[in-house]
Scaffold this motif. Structure first.
Motif, short mmCIF file in Angstrom:
data_model
loop_
_atom_site.label_atom_id
_atom_site.label_comp_id
_atom_site.label_asym_id
_atom_site.label_seq_id
_atom_site.Cartn_x
_atom_site.Cartn_y
_atom_site.Cartn_z
N HIS A 35 37.38 117.59 38.12
CA HIS A 35 36.72 116.51 38.83
C HIS A 35 36.77 115.22 38.02
O HIS A 35 36.86 115.25 36.79
CB HIS A 35 35.25 116.84 39.06
N TRP A 47 29.99 111.26 41.98
CA TRP A 47 31.19 112.08 42.08
C TRP A 47 32.31 111.29 42.75
O TRP A 47 32.07 110.60 43.75
CB TRP A 47 30.87 113.34 42.88
N ASP A 99 35.39 122.20 36.41
CA ASP A 99 34.56 123.01 37.30
C ASP A 99 34.70 124.47 36.85
O ASP A 99 35.80 125.02 36.93
CB ASP A 99 35.03 122.83 38.74
N GLN B 89 22.43 117.94 40.68
CA GLN B 89 23.70 117.84 41.41
C GLN B 89 23.80 119.01 42.37
O GLN B 89 23.59 120.16 41.97
CB GLN B 89 24.87 117.88 40.44
N TYR B 91 26.30 121.29 44.62
CA TYR B 91 27.72 121.62 44.80
C TYR B 91 27.86 122.63 45.94
O TYR B 91 28.71 123.52 45.91
CB TYR B 91 28.35 122.12 43.49
N TYR B 94 31.27 119.33 49.75
CA TYR B 94 31.80 118.03 49.36
C TYR B 94 31.40 116.97 50.39
O TYR B 94 31.32 117.27 51.59
CB TYR B 94 33.33 118.10 49.27
N TYR B 96 30.31 116.35 46.56
CA TYR B 96 29.24 116.73 45.67
C TYR B 96 28.40 115.49 45.38
O TYR B 96 28.96 114.39 45.23
CB TYR B 96 29.78 117.27 44.37
#
Lengths: 119, 107
Positions: A35, A47, A99, B89, B91, B94, B96
């Motif tokens: 990422h 992100w 990840d 965060q 996850y 998406y 994220y």
């Protein structure tokens, strides 16, 4: 040890391009999704993009979609972020992260590379 | 997109205090939540994953709980090294998304 080191940041004018790199070491790079995350000055983490371990799938945040492209070269253990049509609001520290998969979150992270978009 | 709302934005504490940070998701994310610590000039560090699993090497004074839409990070006894900014965060899907951060400073 497991390590990620970013490079390629700098000062660039609006509308120009820049390519960031993230060199991985200490682990089998080709088996992990990767990422990009960014942090604008005084702001939180955002992100940016993900790429699957084999590069077969990618996704990008809406804020960069169509302008930024994530890619990787597993033979070079390197992750990239091609940034085109840069805007002032893209100014940030860009950080790459591994990840770990299976819901185990991002680890490790790099220290980041600063991109400043300014005329 | 799933929005993550952290509170408070700033938290003041003294050594030995127990503090709690809350993170709320705009929709259910199961246990797909991590907590990170961020210090200036240092890489973000994972503390907790799958909402409550303590990362190896992280002191046991850190704990996480919750599922669905509400999550907490608790530090049971603040130490000098804990003054930093903390982010949740999700996850689950998406893109994220991170909470806006909680800055923990010295009272």
């Amino acid at each position: 040890q497991v390590q990620l080191v970013e490079s390629g940041g700098g000062v660039v004018q609006p509308g120009r391009s820049l390519r960031l790199s993230c060199a991985a070491s200490g682990f089998t790079f080709s088996t992990y999704g990767m990422h990009w995350v960014r942090q604008a000055p005084g702001k939180g983490l955002e992100w940016v993009a993900v790429i699957w371990s084999d590069g077969s799938k990618k996704d990008h945040a809406d804020s960069v979609k169509g302008r930024f492209t994530i890619s990787r070269d597993n033979s070079k253990n390197t992750l990239y972020l091609q940034m085109n049509s840069l805007r002032v609001e893209d100014t940030a520290v860009y950080i790459c992260a591994r990840d770990r998969g299976a819901g185990a979150g991002f680890d490790p992270w790099g220290l980041g590379t600063l991109v400043t978009v300014s005329s | 997109d799933i929005q993550m709302t952290q509170s408070p934005s700033t938290l003041s504490g003294s050594q030995g205090d127990r503090v709690t940070v809350t993170c709320r998701a705009s929709q259910s994310i199961g246990s797909s939540l991590a907590w990170y610590q961020r210090k200036p000039g240092k890489a973000p560090k994972i503390l907790i994953y799958v909402a409550s699993a303590l990362e190896s090497g992280v002191p046991s004074r850190f704990s996480g709980s919750g599922s669905g839409t509400e999550f907490t990070l608790t530090i049971s006894s603040l130490q000098p090294d804990d003054f930093a900014t903390y982010y949740c965060q999700q996850y689950y899907s998406y893109p994220y998304t991170f909470g806006q951060g909680t800055k923990l400073d010295i009272k």
